[in-house]
Write a protein that holds these residues in place. Structure first.
Motif, short mmCIF file in Angstrom:
data_model
loop_
_atom_site.label_atom_id
_atom_site.label_comp_id
_atom_site.label_asym_id
_atom_site.label_seq_id
_atom_site.Cartn_x
_atom_site.Cartn_y
_atom_site.Cartn_z
N CYS A 6 0.75 -1.25 -0.31
CA CYS A 6 -0.21 -0.10 -0.04
C CYS A 6 0.82 1.21 0.25
CB CYS A 6 -0.71 -0.24 1.35
SG CYS A 6 -2.04 1.52 1.32
N CYS A 9 -0.24 3.29 4.12
CA CYS A 9 0.02 2.46 4.84
C CYS A 9 1.14 1.46 5.48
CB CYS A 9 -1.28 2.19 5.98
SG CYS A 9 -1.63 0.36 5.15
N CYS A 22 -5.65 -1.30 -1.17
CA CYS A 22 -5.35 -1.76 0.26
C CYS A 22 -6.52 -1.90 1.00
CB CYS A 22 -4.96 -0.87 0.96
SG CYS A 22 -4.02 -1.21 2.65
N CYS A 25 -6.93 0.69 4.10
CA CYS A 25 -7.08 1.94 4.08
C CYS A 25 -7.36 2.51 2.79
CB CYS A 25 -5.83 2.71 4.74
SG CYS A 25 -4.68 2.80 2.99
#
Ligand SMILES: [Zn+2]
Ligand SMILES: [Zn+2]
Length: 401
Positions: A6, A9, A22, A25
């Motif tokens: 990602c 994050c 992701c 997130c």
């Protein structure tokens, strides 16, 4: 060896997962290689034909790719336009010379190859035109059914023609590209189709080879600046990512200043750079003759802002008039036929030079993304119609004066 990471994050995913964003997130994923485990030299690359697959060690595909011989496009020295602008080292990488006439083929050869390796039996995308033309051709090559969503009435005729002829199911959405992308994403998740928009991390892997080729064509020298038209912002992000990998491998020792050009009627990335925003503000009603970059909410903006800022690059916008003037100049002064969005990159350099915002001694590579024949209607609108005469020599002599 690689994994999906990602961009926001840092969560990681194994490559066998069918995933585009992701799950923690919601941000985009990127392909991360174990660069220590890559064993290849530049000499070895240079012995191979110039193409996307010259760089296969830095691509995720393991088996035989679905290929139409993409990449290996010409890098033209723009001697005449460069002389006018006082930029002697101005180049255009003509991505219109790919199999379906745009840079999208670099991404689709990788994306469709991955669809096959992941066992997917159908593919889909939303498109301003070039993506659908390319996906339709590669899906045909792979014998996989394909659905494309287009914003109704806003796609250049050459691109629709390609998608239809290559056998895609073509669906026109009464809405803009951003809406079509949202809808195709939902369709793919709910119906198990493989999504091949630039949210797809593998497609960008193919596109990054534009930068590799440009450097190889300059004899291994890194240009001072690379200039790309920015629509969904995938391409500039991809090229930057690829060049970072070359740097990590020790193949290059610096990066070009990544420079993004948008149309004045559709310039959220330019505004984010000018106003120093971390997150861009989408435009709800983007409008420009350069339909390929008529995108108000670029999905790869987060990556593109990093690419521009980390390399000391910049972003600028050009008007439709400036875009079309450069389309004509490329055609008439250099013999290079491109679609309007493509001319934006070179038009942007003209503007930045005139404003004194770039050094005219820089070696500059502009990526021109798609072929003139993609959008013949915009071409015909700008030109005088052919002169029609009676079929006799007297008429011909007076018409040719
Ligand atoms: Zn973020
Ligand atoms: Zn995340």
């Amino acid at each position: 060896m690689y994994r999906l990471v990602c961009v926001h994050c840092g969560a990681t995913y194994t490559p066998d997962q069918i995933i585009y964003t992701c799950s923690r997130c919601g941000h985009l994923l990127t392909v991360e290689y174990d660069l220590d485990g890559i064993d290849v030299s530049r000499d070895e690359w240079n012995r191979r034909r110039l193409s996307v697959w010259r760089y296969r060690e830095l691509l995720p595909v393991r088996g035989e790719p679905v290929s139409l011989q993409e990449g290996g496009t010409p890098l033209y020295h723009l001697k005449n336009i460069g002389k006018e602008l006082g930029i002697p080292e101005l180049y255009a990488k003509h991505e219109g010379m790919n199999p379906t006439g745009s840079f999208k083929d670099r991404g689709m050869t990788v994306g469709v190859s991955m669809a096959r390796e992941l066992g997917m039996t159908s593919v889909a995308c939303a498109s301003t035109g070039n993506t659908s033309a390319s996906l339709a051709a590669y899906a045909a090559k792979a014998s996989i059914p394909c659905i494309v969503l287009l914003p109704a009435g806003k796609v250049a005729i050459g691109k629709v023609a390609q998608a239809l002829m290559h056998g895609a199911r073509v669906i026109s959405i009464r809405g803009n590209f951003d809406k079509a992308l949202e809808m195709v994403h939902e369709l793919c998740i709910s119906q198990g189709l493989y999504l091949l928009n630039s949210v797809n991390p593998y497609r960008l892997e193919g596109q990054k080879t534009i930068g590799f080729e440009a450097i190889d064509q300059l004899g291994g020298e890194v240009p001072d600046r690379m200039v790309l038209p920015v629509g969904n912002a995938g391409n500039i992000s991809a090229v930057y990512k690829g060049l970072r990998e070359l740097e990590a491998l020790g193949f290059i020792d610096r990066l070009p200043m990544m420079t993004g050009i948008q149309a004045a009627g559709s310039q959220p990335v330019v505004k984010a750079i000018e106003q120093n925003l971390d997150v861009l503000v989408p435009e709800s009603a983007p409008e420009t003759v350069a339909t390929a970059i008529r995108i108000g909410a670029p999905v790869n903006a987060e990556k593109a802002l990093v690419a521009i800022r980390a390399t000391g690059g910049t972003a600028a916008s050009v008007t439709d008039e400036e875009i079309l003037a450069m389309q004509r100049d490329l055609a008439r002064k250099e013999g290079i036929g491109v679609e309007p969005a493509s001319a934006a990159s070179v038009a942007g350099i003209r503007k930045l030079a005139e404003l004194g915002l770039i050094d005219r001694d820089e070696r500059i590579v502009c990526v021109v993304t798609g072929h003139l024949l993609k959008d013949p209607e915009t071409v015909v609108r700008q030109c005088e119609p052919p002169i029609e005469i009676d079929a006799d020599l007297h008429s011909l002599l007076s018409a040719s004066r």
